[in-house]
Design a protein around this motif. Structure first.
Motif, PDB file in Angstrom:
ATOM      1  N   ASP A   9      47.191   0.406  -6.674  1.00  0.00           N
ATOM      2  CA  ASP A   9      48.645   0.358  -6.533  1.00  0.00           C
ATOM      3  C   ASP A   9      49.319   0.612  -7.877  1.00  0.00           C
ATOM      4  OD1 ASP A   9      48.171  -0.279  -3.942  1.00  0.00           O
ATOM      5  OD2 ASP A   9      48.846  -2.355  -4.068  1.00  0.00           O
ATOM      6  N   SER A  63      51.567   1.363  -2.890  1.00  0.00           N
ATOM      7  CA  SER A  63      50.309   2.072  -2.701  1.00  0.00           C
ATOM      8  C   SER A  63      50.538   3.568  -2.941  1.00  0.00           C
ATOM      9  CB  SER A  63      49.782   1.835  -1.279  1.00  0.00           C
ATOM     10  OG  SER A  63      50.705   2.339  -0.326  1.00  0.00           O
ATOM     11  N   THR A  69      53.759  -2.945  -1.495  1.00  0.00           N
ATOM     12  CA  THR A  69      52.647  -3.882  -1.299  1.00  0.00           C
ATOM     13  C   THR A  69      52.867  -5.220  -1.994  1.00  0.00           C
ATOM     14  OG1 THR A  69      51.468  -2.946  -3.197  1.00  0.00           O
ATOM     15  CG2 THR A  69      50.986  -2.011  -1.020  1.00  0.00           C
ATOM     16  N   TYR A  93      48.024  -6.377   2.507  1.00  0.00           N
ATOM     17  CA  TYR A  93      47.491  -5.718   1.304  1.00  0.00           C
ATOM     18  C   TYR A  93      46.948  -6.730   0.301  1.00  0.00           C
ATOM     19  CZ  TYR A  93      49.767  -1.589   3.166  1.00  0.00           C
ATOM     20  OH  TYR A  93      50.132  -0.546   3.978  1.00  0.00           O
ATOM     21  N   THR A  98      46.301  -6.519  -5.989  1.00  0.00           N
ATOM     22  CA  THR A  98      47.734  -6.295  -6.214  1.00  0.00           C
ATOM     23  C   THR A  98      48.387  -7.484  -6.908  1.00  0.00           C
ATOM     24  OG1 THR A  98      47.847  -4.861  -4.265  1.00  0.00           O
ATOM     25  CG2 THR A  98      49.927  -5.750  -5.096  1.00  0.00           C
TER      26      THR A  98
END
Length: 308
Positions: A9, A63, A69, A93, A98
């Protein structure tokens, strides 16, 4: 806060959000709240999303296909108390790095001590906080009780009556009372006219549910119970003891108990609700004891982590 593997990401910094960004972030927070049972961003963050004048840094994770996300909010409005942090990752996600990527970007961006809330005391947030050197500094409990159970009858002290808040007329007197009642509170006692203004402008605000206890002879404010109703599509309505305060000069008179009972009765009888919640600091043992006597029980915990 979560994430165990490196993520692909992209995290970008924004200093201002457009309406499309705000709508996406509100939807992201709602999705996470529905999954976790606790809203990931507190009211202050959500208010600041819509306020262009509020100094804040926004870290947006997307993403490769542009899907939102995750998000981190850095509140830079109070240089003296450091930077407040709110962080959320979309439930679909998670466990792909992330949260960790956002947290590391927070560390790289902030130039002052950090204060981050983990709403719901999620184990992943605790693990990430430890990994990054944060310490567990404060615990806020959410208590709940049914409104279908019997309520205590409000018994006001002699010479005290209840009336509704009058926007524009009671603002200054209420702010002064709030400051006295929460002189030791790290957030509530510091409210000024702007903090009050933005809340009075919120769609949920109802002056009839903002109860003031006043001296009948002088109309001097002695206490208040500001109620709130949470309404979100797909979720059951729930009332909140939003803010309840008593002037130090009226401590020991039973006014706090009477105000609590009056607000609960309003939420049940006037708003038709069957449950209510409130937030209270774990360290405020007297308030916790009062609410437990009034039928409240622990529902969840929210933990404040600090990095000095």
């Amino acid at each position: 806060m979560t994430g165990t593997q490196p993520t692909s990401d992209q995290v970008n910094r924004l200093d201002r959000l457009d309406p499309g960004d705000i709508a996406e972030l509100v939807a992201l927070a709602a999705a996470a709240g529905d999954t976790d049972g606790a809203d990931p961003l507190d009211e202050q963050v959500l208010l600041r999303l819509r306020d262009e004048r509020a100094p804040a840094i926004h870290l947006i994770a997307r993403s490769a296909d542009g899907t939102l996300t995750g998000y981190a909010h850095l509140d830079t409005s109070d240089a003296g108390s450091g930077v407040g942090v709110g962080l959320v990752v979309h439930p679909a996600y998670r466990r792909r790095g992330t949260g960790r990527a956002l947290a590391r970007q927070v560390l790289a961006t902030a130039d002052r001590p950090l204060r981050a809330w983990a709403h719901g005391d999620h184990p992943s947030a605790a693990a990430l906080g430890v990994d990054l050197g944060f310490r567990r500094a404060r615990v806020l409990w959410q208590l709940r009780r049914p409104l279908t159970a019997p309520l205590t009858e409000p018994r006001l002290p002699d010479g005290v009556v209840l009336r509704a808040f009058r926007p524009g007329a009671d603002d200054d007197a209420w702010l002064a009372l709030n400051a006295r009642a929460f002189a030791e509170h790290p957030e509530q006692g510091r409210w000024g006219a702007e903090e009050l203004r933005v809340r009075l402008a919120e769609p949920w605000f109802d002056p009839a549910g903002f109860l003031l206890a006043v001296e009948s002879a002088t109309d001097r404010l002695l206490g208040f119970h500001w109620t709130k109703v949470h309404e979100r599509p797909g979720s059951a309505r729930i009332g909140e003891v939003y803010v309840l305060g008593v002037d130090p000069s009226a401590h020991g008179s039973g006014l706090g108990k009477a105000l609590t009972a009056a607000g609960l009765a309003y939420l049940r009888e006037q708003r038709g609700l069957d449950r209510v919640m409130l937030y209270v600091d774990e360290s405020n043992t007297s308030a916790v004891a009062l609410y437990e006597r009034l039928g409240f029980a622990r529902w969840s915990a929210h933990v404040n982590y600090q990095l000095d």
